[in-house]
Design a protein around this motif. Structure first.
Motif, PDB file in Angstrom:
ATOM      1  N   ASN B  57       3.669  -0.622   2.760  1.00 30.16           N
ATOM      2  CA  ASN B  57       2.653  -0.061   2.034  1.00 30.16           C
ATOM      3  C   ASN B  57       3.440   0.673   0.502  1.00 30.16           C
ATOM      4  O   ASN B  57       4.075   1.686   0.724  1.00 30.16           O
ATOM      5  CB  ASN B  57       1.794   1.433   2.478  1.00 30.16           C
ATOM      6  CG  ASN B  57       1.064   0.710   3.762  1.00 30.16           C
ATOM      7  OD1 ASN B  57       1.580   1.301   5.007  1.00 30.16           O
ATOM      8  ND2 ASN B  57       0.271  -0.199   3.714  1.00 30.16           N
ATOM      9  N   TRP B  58       3.450  -0.259  -0.434  1.00 33.13           N
ATOM     10  CA  TRP B  58       4.576   0.189  -1.635  1.00 33.13           C
ATOM     11  C   TRP B  58       4.125   1.613  -1.904  1.00 33.13           C
ATOM     12  O   TRP B  58       5.007   2.450  -2.466  1.00 33.13           O
ATOM     13  CB  TRP B  58       4.268  -0.744  -2.602  1.00 33.13           C
ATOM     14  CG  TRP B  58       4.872  -2.068  -2.090  1.00 33.13           C
ATOM     15  CD1 TRP B  58       5.519  -2.307  -0.921  1.00 33.13           C
ATOM     16  CD2 TRP B  58       5.263  -3.223  -2.976  1.00 33.13           C
ATOM     17  NE1 TRP B  58       5.979  -3.626  -0.833  1.00 33.13           N
ATOM     18  CE2 TRP B  58       5.688  -4.442  -2.246  1.00 33.13           C
ATOM     19  CE3 TRP B  58       5.068  -3.373  -4.578  1.00 33.13           C
ATOM     20  CZ2 TRP B  58       6.140  -5.380  -2.746  1.00 33.13           C
ATOM     21  CZ3 TRP B  58       5.343  -4.708  -4.836  1.00 33.13           C
ATOM     22  CH2 TRP B  58       5.821  -5.812  -4.130  1.00 33.13           C
ATOM     23  N   LEU B  59       2.729   2.045  -2.181  1.00 33.65           N
ATOM     24  CA  LEU B  59       2.629   3.122  -2.699  1.00 33.65           C
ATOM     25  C   LEU B  59       2.052   4.242  -1.533  1.00 33.65           C
ATOM     26  O   LEU B  59       1.356   5.207  -1.751  1.00 33.65           O
ATOM     27  CB  LEU B  59       1.418   3.110  -3.711  1.00 33.65           C
ATOM     28  CG  LEU B  59       1.844   2.202  -5.018  1.00 33.65           C
ATOM     29  CD1 LEU B  59       0.759   2.117  -5.853  1.00 33.65           C
ATOM     30  CD2 LEU B  59       2.880   2.837  -5.761  1.00 33.65           C
ATOM     31  N   GLY B  60       2.244   3.735  -0.244  1.00 37.20           N
ATOM     32  CA  GLY B  60       1.837   4.536   0.834  1.00 37.20           C
ATOM     33  C   GLY B  60       0.293   4.421   1.026  1.00 37.20           C
ATOM     34  O   GLY B  60      -0.579   3.350   0.313  1.00 37.20           O
ATOM     35  N   THR B  61      -0.387   4.885   1.990  1.00 38.03           N
ATOM     36  CA  THR B  61      -1.684   4.971   2.251  1.00 38.03           C
ATOM     37  C   THR B  61      -2.568   6.270   2.231  1.00 38.03           C
ATOM     38  O   THR B  61      -1.997   7.301   2.135  1.00 38.03           O
ATOM     39  CB  THR B  61      -1.981   4.551   3.783  1.00 38.03           C
ATOM     40  OG1 THR B  61      -1.698   5.566   4.574  1.00 38.03           O
ATOM     41  CG2 THR B  61      -1.079   3.337   4.020  1.00 38.03           C
ATOM     42  N   ASP B  62      -3.936   6.111   2.203  1.00 34.12           N
ATOM     43  CA  ASP B  62      -4.739   7.375   2.056  1.00 34.12           C
ATOM     44  C   ASP B  62      -4.943   7.794   3.494  1.00 34.12           C
ATOM     45  O   ASP B  62      -4.502   7.355   4.508  1.00 34.12           O
ATOM     46  CB  ASP B  62      -6.266   7.099   1.270  1.00 34.12           C
ATOM     47  CG  ASP B  62      -6.733   6.214   2.011  1.00 34.12           C
ATOM     48  OD1 ASP B  62      -6.317   5.749   3.161  1.00 34.12           O
ATOM     49  OD2 ASP B  62      -7.852   5.637   1.696  1.00 34.12           O
ATOM     50  N   LYS B  63      -5.830   8.767   3.643  1.00 34.19           N
ATOM     51  CA  LYS B  63      -5.728   9.384   4.815  1.00 34.19           C
ATOM     52  C   LYS B  63      -6.767   8.693   5.795  1.00 34.19           C
ATOM     53  O   LYS B  63      -6.599   8.779   7.143  1.00 34.19           O
ATOM     54  CB  LYS B  63      -6.893  10.574   4.387  1.00 34.19           C
ATOM     55  CG  LYS B  63      -5.943  11.852   4.359  1.00 34.19           C
ATOM     56  CD  LYS B  63      -6.878  13.222   4.243  1.00 34.19           C
ATOM     57  CE  LYS B  63      -6.992  13.414   2.589  1.00 34.19           C
ATOM     58  NZ  LYS B  63      -8.198  14.211   2.130  1.00 34.19           N
ATOM     59  N   ASN B  64      -7.105   7.518   5.570  1.00 37.91           N
ATOM     60  CA  ASN B  64      -7.945   6.679   6.450  1.00 37.91           C
ATOM     61  C   ASN B  64      -7.049   5.358   6.694  1.00 37.91           C
ATOM     62  O   ASN B  64      -7.372   4.337   7.245  1.00 37.91           O
ATOM     63  CB  ASN B  64      -9.112   6.086   5.780  1.00 37.91           C
ATOM     64  CG  ASN B  64     -10.261   7.098   5.726  1.00 37.91           C
ATOM     65  OD1 ASN B  64     -10.274   8.131   6.585  1.00 37.91           O
ATOM     66  ND2 ASN B  64     -10.967   7.306   4.687  1.00 37.91           N
ATOM     67  N   GLY B  65      -5.792   5.530   6.109  1.00 38.11           N
ATOM     68  CA  GLY B  65      -4.911   4.017   6.421  1.00 38.11           C
ATOM     69  C   GLY B  65      -4.992   3.253   5.499  1.00 38.11           C
ATOM     70  O   GLY B  65      -4.660   2.181   5.848  1.00 38.11           O
TER      71      GLY B  65
END
Lengths: 302, 296
Positions: B57-65
């Motif tokens: 995940n290049w920019l990461g993920t949100d709280k739900n993945g």
């Protein structure tokens, strides 16, 4: 058209436009929610009777009590609340206009002079870049930088010098580049005109020519652009006040709309405040428009 | 290669179109926006989202993945579509009105200045919010169409005024007098004299207006009014407007509270994407202006 009838006409149109705004504000916004079986249903249909009732109520109340109704806070009338908010914003607007005029003209002159050197990239291009950047992004970056890296500036302060200086400076960014652009293009347009040649032939120094001759001619043009500038400032003020929680007019407008994702416009909807604030903006706008009319008449290109 | 803004703007717009139409099919993009609720870090250690930026995940993920980069890329198409629609409708309203009002007197002149005035008494964005919060517009099934019309109408007056000003200047040119002296009907005059002369300027302004439409969308997102939503039951007897559709404005508005918490990690991406688009439109417009050799 004569100046007087022009001014009268723009006033009349403003008053009509304002009346329409009042009607839009008074459109009924209740969702009329009720429970049917096991589910909540809403009735969003627009009802004329409710609308006319709303308008009648508002105006009869206003005439009978001489007030635009209560605000959300006990004991405070809508006009008192709105007056306070407009005052806070007016301070920012006026200082942004002032800063914009002074530094915008200076930046415009610098852009014009730089455009003749090899450093022209720093002139018109920086101006262009700032003008193109959306305010919600620019403010976000500035805010982020100040909060994270310059902790001694209390960014969210509500009193002290920061409370007023930070919004004024932030709001003035767009006026500065807006005016800089007009100034530098007006200076460029005057290049090569006969009176400039004459001044040069007389042996006047460049600085004197730019500031005394060319700028004085450009002032009229800048003043005719004031209404456009004001629209810019208002839109920009909105973002600054919202990001900073600065209790000015735009911020108060959003509070008065009381929008939430559950009930739409909530129970705290304050039409009186919205109308009062729009009215003050209208007066401000009209004033600026008159100035622009007069500038076109007296200072415009002959 | 002399016209740098045109090339740069054209390149950026091509990039945006690439992201919008081909981007979702790229290997590192998850087109379905699947949620990854947990992830094994080592054999016996489970991690919960939000995940930090990594090779996956290049920019990461949100709280739900959900992968942040995928969200941005998938949202690009509908965002660009919406911005274009707003600008087109705005010009469909503004250009005819401006042309009709070119003489600067009469009914249409008053109408144009009226339209420009109404939405000058408050920030344009607040005018849009005031209208979009009317119950009828909240519940109508075609909310997105209405939203486009409203966002277009809010600034249509400004477009009309600009067109009016330019047409008025044109009407004083000698070739116009020639046309009038030839006894052309006003429709012919419009089609063969005004429009060809106005088109380059209109194209330039249209590009810049795409940027302005995007700005309005971004600002609307900041106050949390959704362009497309559904009225859904989120808890017992609790209904809520839930955002539907993914675009940069919804991404910005669902993360807007981060601004007050000083968490700028994600907010900056959709806002930055919007800025990139605005800069692209403006650069392209500026380049076209130079190409057509119009005055600034």
């Amino acid at each position: 058209m004569s100046l007087k009838s022009q001014m009268l006409k723009s006033t009349l149109i403003s008053v009509f436009a304002f009346m329409l705004v009042v009607l839009i504000v008074l459109i009924p916004r209740d969702l009329n929610m009720r429970i049917e079986g096991y589910i909540v249903v809403a009735d969003p249909a627009f009802k004329w009777s409710q609308f006319t009732e709303n308008v009648y109520q508002f105006f009869s109340n206003a005439i009978a009590s001489g007030s635009l109704g209560p605000s959300r806070y006990q004991g405070q009338s809508a006009e008192a609340a709105a007056f306070e908010a407009v005052g806070m914003s007016l301070l920012v607007i006026v200082s942004a206009l002032f800063l914009g005029l002074v530094f915008g003209v200076l930046k415009g002159v610098a852009d014009y002079k730089l455009s003749k050197t090899k450093f022209s990239v720093f002139g018109n291009w920086t101006t262009w870049l700032f003008q193109s950047m959306p305010d919600f992004f620019l403010m976000l970056v500035i805010q982020w930088y100040l909060v994270k890296h310059v902790p001694f500036i209390r960014y969210f302060a509500v009193e002290g010098w920061e409370a007023f200086v930070i919004p004024a400076l932030l709001v003035s960014i767009y006026p500065v580049v807006y005016i800089a652009r007009i100034t530098s293009s007006s200076l460029a347009a005057q290049e090569g005109k006969l009176y400039i040649m004459l001044a040069k032939a007389k042996g006047l120094r460049d600085r004197v020519i730019v500031f005394k001759h060319m700028l004085l001619n450009g002032i009229g043009l800048i003043l005719t652009h004031l209404p456009g500038l004001l629209v810019y400032i208002l839109s920009n003020l909105f973002i600054v006040e919202l990001y900073r929680n600065y209790p000015g007019a735009s911020w108060r407008l959003v509070q008065a709309l009381d929008f939430n994702a559950y009930t739409g416009t909530g129970p705290g909807y304050e039409p009186g405040i919205i109308i009062y604030i729009c009215f003050s903006f209208m007066v401000l706008f009209l004033l600026v428009q008159w100035i622009s009319h007069m500038a076109r008449r007296f200072l415009g290109p002959q | 290669m002399k016209n740098v803004p045109l090339w740069l703007g054209g390149f950026l717009i091509a990039f945006l179109l690439f992201v919008a139409f081909i981007g979702p099919y790229l290997p590192m993009i998850d087109m379905e926006l699947n949620q990854e609720r947990s992830r094994w870090v080592t054999e016996d250690k489970l991690a919960l989202p939000a995940f930090k930026p990594s090779a996956k995940n290049w920019l990461g993920t949100d709280k739900n993945g959900v992968d942040n980069l995928s969200k941005l890329v998938v949202a690009a198409k509908s965002t660009l579509f919406m911005v274009t629609a707003i600008a087109v409708v705005r010009y469909l309203i503004g250009v005819p009105l401006g042309l009709l009002a070119r003489k600067k007197r009469g009914f249409f002149h008053s109408l144009v200045s009226f339209m420009e005035q109404i939405f000058s008494f408050m920030p344009p964005i607040f005018a849009a919010a005031l209208l979009l919060a009317i119950p009828f517009f909240l519940f109508t099934e075609n909310r997105i169409a209405w939203a486009i019309v409203i966002l277009a109408a809010v600034e249509a007056g400004r477009v009309a005024t600009t067109v009016q000003e330019q047409a008025n200047q044109l009407s004083r040119e000698p070739f116009m007098e020639a046309g009038i002296a030839l006894g052309l009907t006003s429709r012919k005059l419009m089609r063969n004299y005004y429009l060809p002369a106005l088109v380059p300027q209109l194209i330039v302004n249209f590009c810049m207006d795409m940027g302005k439409a995007m700005l309005l969308l971004g600002q609307l997102a900041i106050i949390g009014i959704f362009i497309s939503h559904e009225w859904k039951e989120v808890e017992e007897y609790t209904m809520q407007f839930v955002e539907t559709g993914v675009n940069w404005a919804t991404l910005l508005s669902s993360n807007r509270m981060d601004i007050y918490l000083g968490k700028m990690e994600f907010v900056i991406y959709p806002a930055g994407a919007m800025m990139l688009a605005i800069i692209a439109f403006n650069l392209f417009g500026e380049g076209l202006r130079r190409h057509f050799q119009l005055k600034g």
